[in-house]
Design an enzyme around this catalytic site. Structure first.
Site, PDB file in Angstrom:
ATOM      1  N   ASP A  59       5.719   6.756   8.851  1.00  0.00           N
ATOM      2  CA  ASP A  59       6.777   5.771   8.691  1.00  0.00           C
ATOM      3  C   ASP A  59       6.890   5.343   6.994  1.00  0.00           C
ATOM      4  OD1 ASP A  59       4.563   4.417   7.975  1.00  0.00           O
ATOM      5  OD2 ASP A  59       4.611   3.141   9.875  1.00  0.00           O
TER       6      ASP A  59
ATOM      7  N   HIS B 119      -3.154  -3.987   2.140  1.00  0.00           N
ATOM      8  CA  HIS B 119      -2.463  -3.393   1.283  1.00  0.00           C
ATOM      9  C   HIS B 119      -0.821  -3.496   1.487  1.00  0.00           C
ATOM     10  CE1 HIS B 119      -0.644  -0.117   3.794  1.00  0.00           C
ATOM     11  NE2 HIS B 119      -1.964  -0.038   4.544  1.00  0.00           N
TER      12      HIS B 119
ATOM     13  N   ARG C  33       3.073  -4.187   1.748  1.00  0.00           N
ATOM     14  CA  ARG C  33       4.018  -4.765   0.726  1.00  0.00           C
ATOM     15  C   ARG C  33       4.383  -6.216   0.999  1.00  0.00           C
ATOM     16  NH1 ARG C  33       5.052   0.227  -1.474  1.00  0.00           N
ATOM     17  NH2 ARG C  33       6.564   0.095  -3.232  1.00  0.00           N
TER      18      ARG C  33
ATOM     19  N   GLU D 164       3.851  10.813  15.404  1.00  0.00           N
ATOM     20  CA  GLU D 164       3.876   9.537  15.602  1.00  0.00           C
ATOM     21  C   GLU D 164       5.270   8.823  15.539  1.00  0.00           C
ATOM     22  OE1 GLU D 164       2.106   6.447  12.555  1.00  0.00           O
ATOM     23  OE2 GLU D 164       0.402   7.074  13.472  1.00  0.00           O
TER      24      GLU D 164
ATOM     25  N   HIS E 176      -7.564  -0.886  -1.863  1.00  0.00           N
ATOM     26  CA  HIS E 176      -6.549   0.013  -1.931  1.00  0.00           C
ATOM     27  C   HIS E 176      -6.126   0.098  -3.703  1.00  0.00           C
ATOM     28  CE1 HIS E 176      -2.433   1.674  -1.927  1.00  0.00           C
ATOM     29  NE2 HIS E 176      -2.429   1.950  -0.708  1.00  0.00           N
TER      30      HIS E 176
ATOM     31  N   GLU F 151       8.441   0.182   6.339  1.00  0.00           N
ATOM     32  CA  GLU F 151       7.957   1.086   7.471  1.00  0.00           C
ATOM     33  C   GLU F 151       8.875   1.196   8.707  1.00  0.00           C
ATOM     34  OE1 GLU F 151       6.122  -0.896   5.638  1.00  0.00           O
ATOM     35  OE2 GLU F 151       4.613   0.368   4.489  1.00  0.00           O
TER      36      GLU F 151
HETATM   37  C1  UD1 Z   1       2.155   3.431   0.912  1.00  0.00           C
HETATM   38  C2  UD1 Z   1       3.230   3.324   2.111  1.00  0.00           C
HETATM   39  C3  UD1 Z   1       2.871   2.646   3.359  1.00  0.00           C
HETATM   40  C4  UD1 Z   1       1.355   3.291   3.796  1.00  0.00           C
HETATM   41  C5  UD1 Z   1       0.311   3.186   2.620  1.00  0.00           C
HETATM   42  C6  UD1 Z   1      -0.841   3.673   2.986  1.00  0.00           C
HETATM   43  C7  UD1 Z   1       5.629   3.408   1.512  1.00  0.00           C
HETATM   44  C8  UD1 Z   1       6.892   2.395   0.999  1.00  0.00           C
HETATM   45  N1  UD1 Z   1       4.348   2.633   1.632  1.00  0.00           N
HETATM   46  O1  UD1 Z   1       1.968   2.075   0.708  1.00  0.00           O
HETATM   47  O2  UD1 Z   1       3.613   2.623   4.289  1.00  0.00           O
HETATM   48  O3  UD1 Z   1       0.806   2.136   4.893  1.00  0.00           O
HETATM   49  O4  UD1 Z   1       0.737   3.854   1.739  1.00  0.00           O
HETATM   50  O5  UD1 Z   1      -1.774   3.285   2.271  1.00  0.00           O
HETATM   51  O6  UD1 Z   1       5.701   4.300   1.970  1.00  0.00           O
HETATM   52  N2  UD1 Z   1      -2.003   3.960  -6.352  1.00  0.00           N
HETATM   53  C9  UD1 Z   1      -2.905   4.783  -6.993  1.00  0.00           C
HETATM   54  N3  UD1 Z   1      -3.239   5.755  -6.325  1.00  0.00           N
HETATM   55  C10 UD1 Z   1      -3.241   6.141  -5.433  1.00  0.00           C
HETATM   56  C11 UD1 Z   1      -2.525   5.509  -4.168  1.00  0.00           C
HETATM   57  C12 UD1 Z   1      -1.574   4.405  -4.912  1.00  0.00           C
HETATM   58  O7  UD1 Z   1      -3.014   4.190  -8.168  1.00  0.00           O
HETATM   59  O8  UD1 Z   1      -3.880   7.151  -4.943  1.00  0.00           O
HETATM   60  C13 UD1 Z   1      -1.111   2.863  -6.705  1.00  0.00           C
HETATM   61  C14 UD1 Z   1       0.136   3.298  -7.804  1.00  0.00           C
HETATM   62  O9  UD1 Z   1       0.201   2.276  -8.679  1.00  0.00           O
HETATM   63  C15 UD1 Z   1       1.188   3.079  -6.843  1.00  0.00           C
HETATM   64  C16 UD1 Z   1       0.735   1.859  -5.962  1.00  0.00           C
HETATM   65  O10 UD1 Z   1      -0.492   1.973  -5.739  1.00  0.00           O
HETATM   66  O11 UD1 Z   1       2.352   2.916  -7.385  1.00  0.00           O
HETATM   67  C17 UD1 Z   1       1.556   1.589  -4.632  1.00  0.00           C
HETATM   68  O12 UD1 Z   1       1.678   2.894  -3.743  1.00  0.00           O
HETATM   69  P1  UD1 Z   1       2.901   3.200  -2.857  1.00  0.00           P
HETATM   70  O13 UD1 Z   1       2.822   4.410  -2.245  1.00  0.00           O
HETATM   71  O14 UD1 Z   1       4.060   2.839  -3.276  1.00  0.00           O
HETATM   72  O15 UD1 Z   1       2.390   1.992  -1.701  1.00  0.00           O
HETATM   73  P2  UD1 Z   1       1.549   1.635  -0.752  1.00  0.00           P
HETATM   74  O16 UD1 Z   1       1.266   0.366  -0.726  1.00  0.00           O
HETATM   75  O17 UD1 Z   1       0.198   2.399  -1.216  1.00  0.00           O
HETATM   76  N1  UDP Z   2      -9.259   4.723   5.355  1.00  0.00           N
HETATM   77  C1  UDP Z   2     -10.131   5.551   4.539  1.00  0.00           C
HETATM   78  N2  UDP Z   2     -10.977   4.811   3.392  1.00  0.00           N
HETATM   79  C2  UDP Z   2     -10.752   3.456   3.403  1.00  0.00           C
HETATM   80  C3  UDP Z   2      -9.703   2.803   3.990  1.00  0.00           C
HETATM   81  C4  UDP Z   2      -9.069   3.494   5.103  1.00  0.00           C
HETATM   82  O1  UDP Z   2     -10.545   6.624   4.828  1.00  0.00           O
HETATM   83  O2  UDP Z   2     -11.079   2.997   2.094  1.00  0.00           O
HETATM   84  C5  UDP Z   2      -8.345   5.460   6.551  1.00  0.00           C
HETATM   85  C6  UDP Z   2      -8.435   4.549   7.836  1.00  0.00           C
HETATM   86  O3  UDP Z   2      -9.716   5.080   8.615  1.00  0.00           O
HETATM   87  C7  UDP Z   2      -7.286   5.115   8.348  1.00  0.00           C
HETATM   88  C8  UDP Z   2      -6.364   5.289   7.130  1.00  0.00           C
HETATM   89  O4  UDP Z   2      -7.316   5.409   5.945  1.00  0.00           O
HETATM   90  O5  UDP Z   2      -7.281   6.315   8.839  1.00  0.00           O
HETATM   91  C9  UDP Z   2      -5.323   4.253   6.949  1.00  0.00           C
HETATM   92  O6  UDP Z   2      -4.742   4.168   5.965  1.00  0.00           O
HETATM   93  P1  UDP Z   2      -4.024   2.849   5.345  1.00  0.00           P
HETATM   94  O7  UDP Z   2      -4.757   1.629   5.868  1.00  0.00           O
HETATM   95  O8  UDP Z   2      -3.743   3.009   3.758  1.00  0.00           O
HETATM   96  O9  UDP Z   2      -2.292   3.100   5.886  1.00  0.00           O
HETATM   97  P2  UDP Z   2      -1.741   2.774   7.265  1.00  0.00           P
HETATM   98  O10 UDP Z   2      -2.316   3.135   8.128  1.00  0.00           O
HETATM   99  O11 UDP Z   2      -1.540   1.030   7.290  1.00  0.00           O
HETATM  100  O12 UDP Z   2      -0.337   3.521   7.283  1.00  0.00           O
END
Ligand code: UD1
Ligand code: UDP
Length: 379
Positions: free
Chosen positions: A98, A210, A212, A120, A243, A134
């Protein structure tokens, strides 16, 4: 026989973890030429997750920017995935879950009349604002999808209610259980230095946040609850693998950074995170994947959200929906810490995971093989 080209798209950490078993299962079938398209919506967290499963992407769009907007992710994935699909002309595209990568890459495939498989499929909270964005992403992806791989019977029901033909739905279990069981079999004691304070058997809680919709006040409330729990339980420790998002880190570091009972660290490698889930007293999380994993390792998880699209975790007993109100979190945490009977009823006595038995990826690969090669629907 000419191989069928399947592109598996991944953008974020959970997509990598949950798509990895599917990529591995597809690659075991000689009829497929499997390509992995990374959008790079996540940078470090995506390569960390793919690395554990020894998966190297064939192409990376590298779209991530600091504090990126939803518009930026949508537009750059749509354009980048579209160009990649034009280059490799896949017979099918698989997307997962999602995220905005999921929706935008499915749309790019749709614009080229390439059939999409959604791993999923069918999760619904019933509220477009929760989780945001999502719920909308998964609804839109499901409309585009040709093959719906629903993790549970409830997800199948959701799809049927919205008009998806039964013949296009496979109930497979969730591939996260495949990933988890594989990892549990291969997990050793963590090597992450920051985890040293909890390697000696000290009781600890594991927390991740994490979403939003939780940025700002809700996240501050959760941190306040954690601070109170620690004050009342001086023997206890909390591990928070943060995160990478600065909007999340600023609040956590600001509220909990100076507490000696708190370990703040970078995202953990998947095996170290799995070790922490297992070894913790219980988990507090707004993650989707963690709710599913907790059912399989029989660990209570306080779900830091007001609704969940994974009601199976709550029905199962391991998931406790507490939201982000500090008093509510404190109450539930205190019951789990002080009342062994309550703890046992939530975490330790549950039956098998409602999210499957670790064979989801094989079921998806088998279904895709039948459909792409013979145009069959169900076996
Ligand atoms: C995203 C997904 C969310 C998912 C989550 C898993 C969307 C809109 N959101 O949210 O559905 O649950 O990933 O974790 O698709 N960043 C880094 N390095 C990384 C990853 C992220 O620096 O490796 C920082 C960046 O500043 C980036 C910010 O995190 O802009 C947000 O990342 P983004 O993918 O937009 O949103 P998430 O909250 O990670
Ligand atoms: N996870 C990980 N390392 C971490 C935190 C989470 O490998 O430090 C794994 C966790 O076991 C799960 C996945 O990341 O499989 C979940 O990711 P996240 O919470 O970022 O996204 P969501 O599932 O909410 O979309």
């Amino acid at each position: 026989m000419k191989k069928k080209t399947v592109v598996c798209v991944v953008g974020t950490r959970p997509e990598a973890i949950k798509m990895a078993p599917v990529i591995i299962a597809l690659r075991e079938k000689p009829c497929f030429d499997v390509k992995v398209l990374a959008t790079g919506q996540h940078e470090a967290m995506l390569s960390q997750a793919l690395g554990f499963f020894k998966i190297k992407e064939d192409h990376n769009l590298s779209i991530m920017r600091e504090r990126q907007s939803l518009d930026h992710i949508t537009a750059s994935v749509l354009t980048g995935a579209g160009a990649y699909f034009d280059e490799v002309s896949p017979d099918a595209v698989l997307v997962h879950g999602d995220t905005t990568t999921t929706f935008a890459s499915a749309l790019a495939a749709f614009y080229r009349k390439i059939p999409v498989g959604h791993v999923e499929a069918g999760l619904r909270s019933g509220d477009m604002a929760l989780p945001f964005p999502e719920e909308m992403n998964r609804v839109l992806a499901d409309r585009i999808t040709r093959w719906s791989f629903a993790p549970t019977p409830q997800a199948r029901e959701n799809l049927l209610r919205e008009g998806t033909p039964d013949a296009n739905i496979w109930v497979t279990g969730n591939t996260v259980i495949d990933a988890l069981l594989f990892t549990v079999r291969n997990t050793k004691k963590p090597t992450t230095p920051e985890l040293a304070p909890v390697l000696d058997g000290r009781p600890f809680l594991l927390a991740t946040m994490h979403r939003r919709e939780s940025w700002g006040r809700p996240l501050e409330n959760v941190c306040a609850a954690l601070a109170d729990i620690l004050e009342q339980n001086p023997h206890l420790h909390v591990v928070i693998p943060m995160h990478k998002n600065p909007a999340v880190r600023e609040v956590i570091v600001g509220r909990l950074g100076d507490k000696p009972q708190v370990t703040l660290c970078d995202p953990l490698d998947y095996p170290d995170f799995v070790w922490c889930m297992n070894a913790s007293q219980f988990i507090l999380s707004d993650s989707g994947g963690v709710q599913e994993e907790a059912t399989a390792i029989r660990k209570p998880v306080l779900i830091l959200r007001s609704v969940t699209e994974r009601p199976e975790a709550v029905e199962h007993g391991s998931g406790l929906l507490v939201g982000t109100d500090s008093d509510r979190i404190m109450d539930e945490a205190s019951k789990l810490l002080r009342d062994p009977a309550y703890y046992a009823a939530t975490g330790e006595k549950c039956a098998a995971s409602p999210f499957g038995d670790g064979t989801a990826a094989r079921k998806i690969a088998d279904a895709l093989e039948k459909n792409l090669l013979c145009g069959a629907t169900h076996a």
